[in-house]
Write a protein that holds these residues in place. Structure first.
Motif, PDB file in Angstrom:
ATOM      1  N   ARG A  50       0.734  -1.589   0.417  1.00 49.92           N
ATOM      2  CA  ARG A  50      -0.059   0.143  -0.221  1.00 49.92           C
ATOM      3  C   ARG A  50       0.579   1.436   0.032  1.00 49.92           C
ATOM      4  O   ARG A  50       1.897   1.381   0.732  1.00 49.92           O
ATOM      5  N   ALA A  96      -6.362  10.685  -2.113  1.00 46.70           N
ATOM      6  CA  ALA A  96      -5.592  10.971  -3.210  1.00 46.70           C
ATOM      7  C   ALA A  96      -4.314  12.409  -3.407  1.00 46.70           C
ATOM      8  O   ALA A  96      -3.474  12.051  -3.744  1.00 46.70           O
ATOM      9  N   ASP A 146      -2.944  -7.837  -4.384  1.00 42.24           N
ATOM     10  CA  ASP A 146      -3.636  -6.013  -4.153  1.00 42.24           C
ATOM     11  C   ASP A 146      -3.220  -4.809  -3.600  1.00 42.24           C
ATOM     12  O   ASP A 146      -2.893  -4.425  -2.516  1.00 42.24           O
ATOM     13  N   GLY A 206      -2.923  -0.611  -3.742  1.00 39.78           N
ATOM     14  CA  GLY A 206      -3.690   0.585  -3.823  1.00 39.78           C
ATOM     15  C   GLY A 206      -3.036   1.416  -5.099  1.00 39.78           C
ATOM     16  O   GLY A 206      -1.983   0.606  -5.652  1.00 39.78           O
ATOM     17  N   PHE A 207      -2.883   2.626  -5.486  1.00 39.02           N
ATOM     18  CA  PHE A 207      -2.420   3.566  -6.429  1.00 39.02           C
ATOM     19  C   PHE A 207      -0.503   3.563  -6.047  1.00 39.02           C
ATOM     20  O   PHE A 207      -0.356   3.911  -5.062  1.00 39.02           O
ATOM     21  N   TYR A 243      -3.915  -2.239  -8.714  1.00 42.53           N
ATOM     22  CA  TYR A 243      -4.421  -3.239  -9.282  1.00 42.53           C
ATOM     23  C   TYR A 243      -5.463  -4.278  -7.704  1.00 42.53           C
ATOM     24  O   TYR A 243      -5.330  -3.731  -6.627  1.00 42.53           O
ATOM     25  N   ASP A 244      -6.124  -4.609  -8.926  1.00 40.76           N
ATOM     26  CA  ASP A 244      -7.405  -4.109  -7.822  1.00 40.76           C
ATOM     27  C   ASP A 244      -9.047  -5.515  -8.898  1.00 40.76           C
ATOM     28  O   ASP A 244      -9.125  -5.903  -9.676  1.00 40.76           O
ATOM     29  N   ILE A 250      -7.738   8.588 -10.183  1.00 43.60           N
ATOM     30  CA  ILE A 250      -9.329   8.300  -9.204  1.00 43.60           C
ATOM     31  C   ILE A 250     -10.668   8.331 -10.272  1.00 43.60           C
ATOM     32  O   ILE A 250     -11.380   7.357  -9.331  1.00 43.60           O
ATOM     33  N   TYR A 297     -10.651   4.859 -10.863  1.00 42.39           N
ATOM     34  CA  TYR A 297     -10.819   4.476  -9.766  1.00 42.39           C
ATOM     35  C   TYR A 297     -12.222   4.105  -9.950  1.00 42.39           C
ATOM     36  O   TYR A 297     -12.495   2.389  -9.280  1.00 42.39           O
ATOM     37  N   SER A 323      -8.659  -1.211   2.586  1.00 40.86           N
ATOM     38  CA  SER A 323      -7.406  -1.065   2.042  1.00 40.86           C
ATOM     39  C   SER A 323      -7.576  -0.008   0.360  1.00 40.86           C
ATOM     40  O   SER A 323      -5.999   0.124  -0.121  1.00 40.86           O
ATOM     41  N   ARG A 324      -8.452   1.000   0.498  1.00 42.75           N
ATOM     42  CA  ARG A 324      -8.901   2.388  -0.294  1.00 42.75           C
ATOM     43  C   ARG A 324      -8.757   2.936   0.069  1.00 42.75           C
ATOM     44  O   ARG A 324      -9.230   4.113  -0.082  1.00 42.75           O
ATOM     45  N   HIS A 363      -6.630   5.547   0.999  1.00 36.12           N
ATOM     46  CA  HIS A 363      -6.465   6.813   0.332  1.00 36.12           C
ATOM     47  C   HIS A 363      -6.905   7.193  -0.765  1.00 36.12           C
ATOM     48  O   HIS A 363      -6.809   8.343  -1.114  1.00 36.12           O
ATOM     49  N   LEU A 364      -8.489   6.426  -1.361  1.00 33.11           N
ATOM     50  CA  LEU A 364      -8.815   7.517  -2.462  1.00 33.11           C
ATOM     51  C   LEU A 364     -10.307   7.649  -0.937  1.00 33.11           C
ATOM     52  O   LEU A 364     -10.776   8.277  -2.126  1.00 33.11           O
TER      53      LEU A 364
END
Lengths: 266, 179
Positions: free
Chosen positions: A86, A95, A215, A217-218, A232-233, A254, A257, B42-43, B45-46
């Motif tokens: 991550r 972000a 998996d 994050g950005f 990767y998701d 973003i 995503y 897990s996301r 940061h978004l």
């Protein structure tokens, strides 16, 4: 007496039930309902529906939350399972804050992916950059199947990639879909979608089911004037590549995503 | 926002309530809640600080649900609805019991589009705009779906005669009685 509410719409009847009307309209609806028993009865029935839903399910929210659904426990477990992948710089951030951190980090992101990306991620990232470089300079053959055959494009690439591909809509950022093509990524099928704005800037979204490692994050990196966001998701790797500013590309990434969130091979 | 896990905690009861109503099954509901929380964490940061956390969580849950529903869409029939009415600890009256069971059956027979909009607005109290963001559709579409869904539910519950037939003893419409 004139009818105080001859313009009451169906939407306003619902907004009345949901407490979404301003005071004046609320009064107008009440006057209408007093004079129109059939509508009053429907409104009453909708209210009974809401009361019944609350009665049926309200108690669930009063129960203690089971231990396995404790957010802190889940966060700890996620942290153990994939500690390195991550992007932590920027903390919890949105972000935008990540971007700020990137900006402050200066030159150390000149090559390759930021952070501790897996070798698989690096591989996909490089393939995406290569494909961008090769195909965005094409005038007549930039894409294999144009956006005028969008349905065919989706069906074809879904078949080849083996899951239901979704093509994000970037019109809100001024980019229209030109089309897409099939590529190979380390022996696996990959797809590239190309977009263009009114100024002739082109963006590509590279998609492949090739394993991106854990998996993640950005991640973001730059090379030869191109910037790319990688993530990767759900067993699909994505890379959004362009020559826009990092800020602009970040905002689009973003959005992409979010549009693709939950889309994954079954 | 200094601590996302902590900020999430207060929303978990509502997520469980919504998921239970959406799926008609407590176990599957909690699986969906868990998936939603994992995804959110897990996301993290978004998550934009300016965005409403509840709306973001419902959006993630909705996307997971819609995606699962798509992959199950070829399965025959709807997943059987668990009869949660009997779980009410204080022994509901028979009338209530039947009304709740009718509601659950009606919800299970609705299209997911109708069910989601009814529950997000009626059960969870989302504004039309919030529901539009969660479902990623225009507000006008939320309104028209809501109107259709409420009328459909009213007919399914046989609630159109000026009384409260949903909790009335007697002869309910035959269509509500599964064999």
């Amino acid at each position: 007496m004139t009818d105080p509410a001859r313009n009451i719409t169906e939407d306003e009847l619902h907004a009345y039930v949901d407490g979404a009307l301003k005071e004046r309209r609320r009064q107008a609806v009440e006057a209408w309902l007093a004079a129109h028993p059939a509508d009053a009865e429907r409104v009453a029935a909708w209210r009974r529906q809401i009361a019944l839903m609350s009665k049926a399910y309200g108690a669930i929210a009063e129960e203690p939350v089971p231990a396995h659904l404790c957010a802190r426990t889940i966060a700890a477990r996620l942290g153990e399972r994939r500690p390195a992948t991550r992007l932590r710089r920027g903390g919890l951030a949105a972000a935008a804050a990540v971007l700020l951190a990137l900006g402050m980090a200066g030159g150390w992101m000149a090559h390759g992916l930021l952070g501790s990306a897996s070798p698989e991620a690096e591989e996909v990232w490089h393939q995406a950059l290569s494909a961008h470089r090769v195909f965005t300079v094409e005038k007549r053959h930039a894409v294999e199947v144009g956006s005028d055959q969008r349905e065919h494009l989706v069906r074809w690439l879904s078949n080849r990639l083996g899951y239901e591909v979704v093509i994000p809509d970037l019109a809100g950022h001024g980019f229209r879909l030109m089309g897409g093509r099939l590529l190979a990524s380390s022996g696996e099928p990959a797809a590239q979608f190309m977009y263009e704005n009114a100024g002739g800037d082109r963006l590509t979204l590279y998609v492949t089911r090739a394993n991106g490692g854990a998996d993640a994050g950005f991640s973001m990196g730059q090379e030869n004037g191109m910037s790319a966001f990688y993530w990767y998701d759900g067993r699909v790797s994505y890379a959004l590549v362009g020559t826009l500013s990092r800020e602009a590309l970040n905002a689009i990434a973003i959005d992409v995503y979010r549009q693709l969130e939950g889309v994954r091979p079954s | 926002m200094t601590d996302l896990p902590e900020a999430l905690e207060e929303h978990i009861p509502a997520l469980r309530r919504y998921a239970s109503a959406l799926l008609g099954n407590r176990d599957r509901a909690d699986e969906l809640v868990q998936d939603t929380l994992e995804r959110a964490l897990s996301r993290r940061h978004l998550f934009r600080v300016d965005r409403n956390l509840r709306g973001w969580l419902f959006t993630i849950m909705h996307n997971l649900y819609a995606n699962n529903a798509r992959s199950r869409s070829r399965a025959p029939g709807f997943v059987p609805v668990e009869d949660a009415a009997h779980r009410l600890s204080d022994g509901p009256h028979q009338d209530d019991h039947m009304a709740l069971r009718d509601l659950q059956r009606a919800l299970s027979e609705m299209t997911p589009q109708h069910r989601t909009v009814l529950l997000l607005i009626g059960l969870e109290g989302l504004s039309y705009r919030e529901a539009a963001e969660v479902l990623d559709i225009p507000v006008g579409t939320v309104m028209s779906r809501l109107a259709r869904a409420r009328e459909r539910l009213r007919l399914m519950l046989g609630d159109g005669r000026g009384t409260v037939p949903a909790v009335e003893e007697g002869a309910p419409p035959a269509r509500r009685r599964a064999p």
